[in-house]
Design a protein around this motif. Sequence first.
Motif, PDB file in Angstrom:
ATOM      1  N   TYR A  75       0.826  -1.202   0.000  1.00 57.30           N
ATOM      2  CA  TYR A  75       0.000   0.000   0.000  1.00 57.30           C
ATOM      3  C   TYR A  75       0.869   1.264   0.000  1.00 57.30           C
ATOM      4  N   GLY A  76       0.636   2.128  -0.966  1.00 59.65           N
ATOM      5  CA  GLY A  76       1.338   3.408  -1.028  1.00 59.65           C
ATOM      6  C   GLY A  76       2.782   3.333  -1.483  1.00 59.65           C
ATOM      7  N   VAL A  77       3.285   2.146  -1.861  1.00 61.01           N
ATOM      8  CA  VAL A  77       4.679   2.044  -2.320  1.00 61.01           C
ATOM      9  C   VAL A  77       4.850   2.819  -3.620  1.00 61.01           C
ATOM     10  N   LYS A  78       5.828   3.701  -3.668  1.00 56.49           N
ATOM     11  CA  LYS A  78       5.994   4.593  -4.814  1.00 56.49           C
ATOM     12  C   LYS A  78       7.109   4.162  -5.764  1.00 56.49           C
ATOM     13  N   THR A  79       7.858   3.142  -5.376  1.00 56.92           N
ATOM     14  CA  THR A  79       8.959   2.672  -6.221  1.00 56.92           C
ATOM     15  C   THR A  79       8.649   1.270  -6.737  1.00 56.92           C
ATOM     16  N   GLU A  80       9.551   0.727  -7.536  1.00 51.60           N
ATOM     17  CA  GLU A  80       9.357  -0.631  -8.021  1.00 51.60           C
ATOM     18  C   GLU A  80       9.396  -1.607  -6.849  1.00 51.60           C
ATOM     19  N   TYR A  81       8.628  -2.678  -6.933  1.00 51.50           N
ATOM     20  CA  TYR A  81       8.611  -3.639  -5.841  1.00 51.50           C
ATOM     21  C   TYR A  81       8.226  -5.012  -6.374  1.00 51.50           C
ATOM     22  N   ARG A  82       8.446  -6.011  -5.517  1.00 46.06           N
ATOM     23  CA  ARG A  82       8.089  -7.391  -5.854  1.00 46.06           C
ATOM     24  C   ARG A  82       7.474  -8.027  -4.620  1.00 46.06           C
ATOM     25  N   GLN A  83       6.435  -8.834  -4.829  1.00 45.45           N
ATOM     26  CA  GLN A  83       5.734  -9.421  -3.697  1.00 45.45           C
ATOM     27  C   GLN A  83       5.350 -10.878  -4.005  1.00 45.45           C
ATOM     28  N   ILE A  84       5.558 -11.748  -3.038  1.00 45.68           N
ATOM     29  CA  ILE A  84       5.165 -13.150  -3.155  1.00 45.68           C
ATOM     30  C   ILE A  84       4.363 -13.514  -1.914  1.00 45.68           C
ATOM     31  N   VAL A  85       3.194 -14.107  -2.125  1.00 47.31           N
ATOM     32  CA  VAL A  85       2.295 -14.436  -1.020  1.00 47.31           C
ATOM     33  C   VAL A  85       1.897 -15.904  -1.094  1.00 47.31           C
ATOM     34  N   VAL A  86       1.897 -16.564   0.066  1.00 45.64           N
ATOM     35  CA  VAL A  86       1.387 -17.932   0.181  1.00 45.64           C
ATOM     36  C   VAL A  86       0.237 -17.905   1.185  1.00 45.64           C
ATOM     37  N   GLN A  87      -0.911 -18.454   0.794  1.00 45.97           N
ATOM     38  CA  GLN A  87      -2.068 -18.539   1.678  1.00 45.97           C
ATOM     39  C   GLN A  87      -2.494 -19.998   1.794  1.00 45.97           C
ATOM     40  N   LEU A  88      -2.773 -20.440   3.028  1.00 49.81           N
ATOM     41  CA  LEU A  88      -3.134 -21.836   3.230  1.00 49.81           C
ATOM     42  C   LEU A  88      -3.967 -21.997   4.493  1.00 49.81           C
ATOM     43  N   LYS A  89      -4.827 -22.997   4.509  1.00 45.11           N
ATOM     44  CA  LYS A  89      -5.600 -23.309   5.699  1.00 45.11           C
ATOM     45  C   LYS A  89      -4.668 -23.954   6.718  1.00 45.11           C
ATOM     46  N   GLU A  90      -5.017 -23.799   8.004  1.00 40.09           N
ATOM     47  CA  GLU A  90      -4.189 -24.385   9.059  1.00 40.09           C
ATOM     48  C   GLU A  90      -4.092 -25.900   8.890  1.00 40.09           C
ATOM     49  N   ASN A  91      -5.181 -26.512   8.456  1.00 40.87           N
ATOM     50  CA  ASN A  91      -5.198 -27.970   8.286  1.00 40.87           C
ATOM     51  C   ASN A  91      -5.070 -28.363   6.817  1.00 40.87           C
ATOM     52  N   PHE A  92      -4.246 -27.620   6.069  1.00 43.25           N
ATOM     53  CA  PHE A  92      -4.139 -27.900   4.626  1.00 43.25           C
ATOM     54  C   PHE A  92      -3.549 -29.277   4.356  1.00 43.25           C
ATOM     55  N   LEU A  93      -2.914 -29.874   5.373  1.00 42.27           N
ATOM     56  CA  LEU A  93      -2.434 -31.246   5.252  1.00 42.27           C
ATOM     57  C   LEU A  93      -3.168 -32.159   6.231  1.00 42.27           C
ATOM     58  N   GLY A  94      -4.424 -31.824   6.527  1.00 47.40           N
ATOM     59  CA  GLY A  94      -5.188 -32.614   7.475  1.00 47.40           C
ATOM     60  C   GLY A  94      -4.609 -32.480   8.872  1.00 47.40           C
ATOM     61  N   ASP A  95      -4.424 -33.593   9.565  1.00 49.82           N
ATOM     62  CA  ASP A  95      -3.872 -33.573  10.921  1.00 49.82           C
ATOM     63  C   ASP A  95      -2.381 -33.893  10.942  1.00 49.82           C
ATOM     64  N   ALA A  96      -1.729 -33.750   9.794  1.00 47.28           N
ATOM     65  CA  ALA A  96      -0.318 -34.146   9.681  1.00 47.28           C
ATOM     66  C   ALA A  96       0.571 -33.409  10.677  1.00 47.28           C
ATOM     67  N   PHE A  97       0.357 -32.094  10.850  1.00 50.64           N
ATOM     68  CA  PHE A  97       1.208 -31.327  11.747  1.00 50.64           C
ATOM     69  C   PHE A  97       1.070 -31.809  13.192  1.00 50.64           C
ATOM     70  N   LYS A  98      -0.137 -32.171  13.591  1.00 52.28           N
ATOM     71  CA  LYS A  98      -0.377 -32.581  14.974  1.00 52.28           C
ATOM     72  C   LYS A  98       0.050 -34.020  15.230  1.00 52.28           C
ATOM     73  N   GLU A  99       0.023 -34.859  14.205  1.00 47.91           N
ATOM     74  CA  GLU A  99       0.269 -36.286  14.398  1.00 47.91           C
ATOM     75  C   GLU A  99       1.649 -36.741  13.944  1.00 47.91           C
ATOM     76  N   THR A 100       2.414 -35.841  13.319  1.00 50.92           N
ATOM     77  CA  THR A 100       3.743 -36.206  12.829  1.00 50.92           C
ATOM     78  C   THR A 100       4.803 -35.517  13.670  1.00 50.92           C
ATOM     79  N   PRO A 101       5.565 -36.270  14.477  1.00 48.83           N
ATOM     80  CA  PRO A 101       6.556 -35.654  15.374  1.00 48.83           C
ATOM     81  C   PRO A 101       7.550 -34.748  14.649  1.00 48.83           C
ATOM     82  N   GLU A 102       7.903 -35.113  13.406  1.00 46.28           N
ATOM     83  CA  GLU A 102       8.880 -34.305  12.658  1.00 46.28           C
ATOM     84  C   GLU A 102       8.358 -32.911  12.326  1.00 46.28           C
ATOM     85  N   LEU A 103       7.038 -32.726  12.438  1.00 49.80           N
ATOM     86  CA  LEU A 103       6.440 -31.436  12.092  1.00 49.80           C
ATOM     87  C   LEU A 103       6.010 -30.638  13.328  1.00 49.80           C
ATOM     88  N   THR A 104       6.451 -31.084  14.503  1.00 47.25           N
ATOM     89  CA  THR A 104       6.046 -30.430  15.758  1.00 47.25           C
ATOM     90  C   THR A 104       6.441 -28.965  15.807  1.00 47.25           C
TER      91      THR A 104
END
Length: 279
Positions: A75-104
């Motif tokens: 917002y309001g940037v007056k010079t050249e710029y670059r932007q990259i956005v990632v949007q995802l649901k908290e459970n985008f991998l189901g329960d993998a984060f909660k049930e996989t120790p490597e992802l704790t």
Amino acid sequence: MKIQKEIVLPGPGQSFKLFSPSLRNNFYWHYHPEYELVYVEATTGIRHVGQHISSYMDSDLVLIGSNIPHLNFDYGVKTEYRQIVVQLKENFLGDAFKETPELTNIQRMFDRAYLGLSFSGNTKKIVAEKLRYMQGLSHFEQLLHLLEIFQILATSDEVEELNEQDTSIKLFFDDKIRMGTIYKYIHANYNEKPDVNTVAASVHLSTAAFCRYFKRQTKMTFTDFVNQYRITQAKTLLLKDVSVSEACYEVGFESLSHFNKLFKKLTGENPSVFKKRHN
């Protein structure tokens, strides 16, 4: 101008959305249930996440939790710029984060994301490179790189919590103040003499009530916020080879010594040093 709910739709065959938005001329004060990772490269810009308001220089990398109101980083940037956005649901991998120790560690980071997490240093540099590289990959390869990015962020100590408490949208639904009106007024008048009475009237509050509201929402007085906005604009001018004195008066300061003192207070260096270092 009032807060908007963004509808996030991942592309076909994807569990998350990866894109490069360009909204510099729009005040997009919004929220969404999805988590958002934002990387932006710009000379300088505004970071407004929840109740946190500040400016960034050169680049910014922020993870924003579910339903946290935030302003578009370009917002309001007056010079050249670059932007990259990632949007995802908290459970985008189901329960993998909660049930996989490597992802704790990643799950713990997501649990803190409601505060808004800003990453700096080598972490930001590495993740920026990976985000750029991701854009040319297949969906499956993008997913693998995204998990690697989250692990880098989750184990980094180059991180700052932007808010001290939950600022999710449930705390904003009864807020009838149109933040867009305030921003629009400041942007149009920062180089003149912004009048707190005028902006208070524009959002239908008494001056005293507005000052209390503004301090509660931003942790700053109206004057402090305007001065920070002026310094942000001055940075852009200095990078365009405008002299320190010209930048000072162009953004609305009447005293060069006051400008120099405030610039150093907010950025850690004198404007002349800043100009020499970047040019």
